[in-house]
Design a protein around this motif. Structure first.
Motif, mmCIF file in Angstrom:
data_model
loop_
_atom_site.group_PDB
_atom_site.id
_atom_site.type_symbol
_atom_site.label_atom_id
_atom_site.label_comp_id
_atom_site.label_asym_id
_atom_site.label_seq_id
_atom_site.Cartn_x
_atom_site.Cartn_y
_atom_site.Cartn_z
ATOM 1 N N LYS A 1 0.782 -1.168 -0.129
ATOM 2 C CA LYS A 1 0.029 -0.246 -0.117
ATOM 3 C C LYS A 1 0.735 1.290 0.030
ATOM 4 O O LYS A 1 0.361 2.487 -0.499
ATOM 5 N N HIS A 2 2.201 1.372 0.849
ATOM 6 C CA HIS A 2 2.855 2.341 0.662
ATOM 7 C C HIS A 2 4.154 1.954 0.447
ATOM 8 O O HIS A 2 4.969 1.090 1.201
ATOM 9 N N VAL A 3 4.890 2.496 -0.628
ATOM 10 C CA VAL A 3 6.183 2.377 -1.200
ATOM 11 C C VAL A 3 7.003 3.500 -0.768
ATOM 12 O O VAL A 3 6.631 4.604 -1.142
ATOM 13 N N ALA A 4 8.310 3.315 -0.193
ATOM 14 C CA ALA A 4 9.013 4.445 0.258
ATOM 15 C C ALA A 4 10.539 4.332 -0.802
ATOM 16 O O ALA A 4 10.817 3.032 -0.928
ATOM 17 N N ILE A 5 10.894 5.572 -1.431
ATOM 18 C CA ILE A 5 12.048 5.299 -2.290
ATOM 19 C C ILE A 5 13.138 6.148 -1.894
ATOM 20 O O ILE A 5 13.049 7.553 -1.863
ATOM 21 N N ILE A 6 14.335 5.607 -1.764
ATOM 22 C CA ILE A 6 15.338 6.557 -1.632
ATOM 23 C C ILE A 6 16.156 6.420 -2.930
ATOM 24 O O ILE A 6 16.701 5.480 -3.511
ATOM 25 N N MET A 7 16.074 7.644 -3.643
ATOM 26 C CA MET A 7 16.486 7.824 -5.130
ATOM 27 C C MET A 7 18.005 8.406 -5.019
ATOM 28 O O MET A 7 18.165 9.399 -5.127
ATOM 29 N N LEU B 1 -0.725 8.825 7.654
ATOM 30 C CA LEU B 1 -0.344 8.071 6.432
ATOM 31 C C LEU B 1 0.084 6.557 6.923
ATOM 32 O O LEU B 1 0.298 6.160 8.209
ATOM 33 N N LEU B 2 -0.415 5.769 6.104
ATOM 34 C CA LEU B 2 0.247 4.214 6.599
ATOM 35 C C LEU B 2 1.577 3.905 6.562
ATOM 36 O O LEU B 2 2.198 4.720 6.025
ATOM 37 N N GLU B 3 1.999 3.045 7.570
ATOM 38 C CA GLU B 3 3.540 2.840 7.533
ATOM 39 C C GLU B 3 4.026 2.144 5.986
ATOM 40 O O GLU B 3 3.194 1.474 5.670
ATOM 41 N N PRO B 4 4.901 2.635 5.672
ATOM 42 C CA PRO B 4 5.678 1.792 4.460
ATOM 43 C C PRO B 4 5.512 0.551 4.556
ATOM 44 O O PRO B 4 6.111 -0.455 5.642
ATOM 45 N N ASP B 5 5.219 -0.284 3.305
ATOM 46 C CA ASP B 5 5.466 -1.693 3.350
ATOM 47 C C ASP B 5 6.657 -2.009 2.725
ATOM 48 O O ASP B 5 7.085 -3.058 2.917
ATOM 49 N N LEU B 6 7.235 -1.353 1.854
ATOM 50 C CA LEU B 6 8.286 -1.615 1.067
ATOM 51 C C LEU B 6 9.372 -0.425 0.902
ATOM 52 O O LEU B 6 8.799 0.769 0.640
#
Length: 255
Positions: A28-34, A195-200
């Motif tokens: 549901k929540h994806v976080a990305i370090i670009m 927000l929802l906590e990141p899943d990935l």
């Protein structure tokens, strides 16, 4: 047995072969370090800012794809509290990127029902950056599709210390008791409280660290690393990360 992470060494390894994503089991929540814009540019004999410019185009592609797939929240680590240490010319350029991105892409974000949000210490950003972000947030606030959450001037340690100060002040004022403090109360004082906590978590460029990003929120997230620099990241790699996520067992400390 050592933990093995999926790595992609070069663009030849990228594939458009269908992976069989389960669209009912997406994070549901994806976080990305670009990460890797500067190194991408250096390898091509170009200035670092050229890598950041190229990376902005990738943001557009991944936002579109995440929205099309039905991801609920996409948090992008755009500028950290530590990034102020970089050369002034580079910092100035980075502060202009949100303006350029939102000025050119906002109509499409609105059309796609994307809601723009931000986390971090927003008050110290340059006026032109604040103006562009505030305008985007205002014009998309009623959208209920993908939440595009930019981490701007964000540092997780600062965020947590600030949360502790807020809670301590509430205790001093008698609004809450020490016995009221628990994980839920603490989470409500973070930037991500709504927000929802990141899943990935996805990180590009081969680095395998969090770099002061969402330290509390990523407690039970799955991590996915690739050696590909951000400017070379694409939709097929994004889907590969989602596919690998779907094939992991999330036990949350259980069996």
């Amino acid at each position: 047995m050592p933990i093995k992470f999926p790595f992609t060494k070069n663009k030849k390894q990228q594939t458009t072969k269908p992976l069989g994503l389960d669209h009912n089991h997406l994070p549901k929540h994806v976080a990305i370090i670009m990460d890797g814009n500067g190194r991408w540019a250096k390898n091509r004999g170009m200035p670092r800012i050229a890598g950041h410019k190229e990376g902005m185009g990738v943001v557009k592609k991944i936002v579109r794809h995440a929205s099309d797939l039905g991801v609920k929240v996409l948090t992008l680590y755009a500028f950290s509290t530590e990034n102020w240490k970089r050369p002034k010319k580079e910092v100035d350029f980075l502060m202009k990127l949100p303006v350029e991105f939102l000025n050119t892409y906002l109509p499409e974000l609105i059309e796609r029902n994307v809601q723009v949000q931000t986390i971090g210490d927003f008050t110290v950003l340059p006026p032109h950056t604040q103006k562009a972000v505030k305008e985007a947030m205002s014009k998309t606030k009623d959208n209920d599709g993908l939440i595009l959450n930019f981490a701007l001037n964000y540092g997780s340690r600062f965020e947590m210390v600030n949360a502790v100060k807020q809670i301590a002040a509430e205790v001093e004022q008698g609004d809450i008791r020490v016995s009221d403090i628990d994980e839920k109360l603490f989470s409500r004082h973070l930037y991500t409280s709504e927000l929802l906590e990141p899943d990935l978590l996805i990180r590009t460029s081969g680095e395998q660290r969090l770099s002061n990003f969402l330290l509390w929120q990523l407690a039970y997230a799955e991590f996915w690393f690739t050696e590909v620099y951000w400017p070379d990241f694409d939709e097929s790699l994004f889907e590969k990360a989602l596919f690998d996520y779907q094939n992991r067992k999330r036990r949350y400390g259980g069996v």
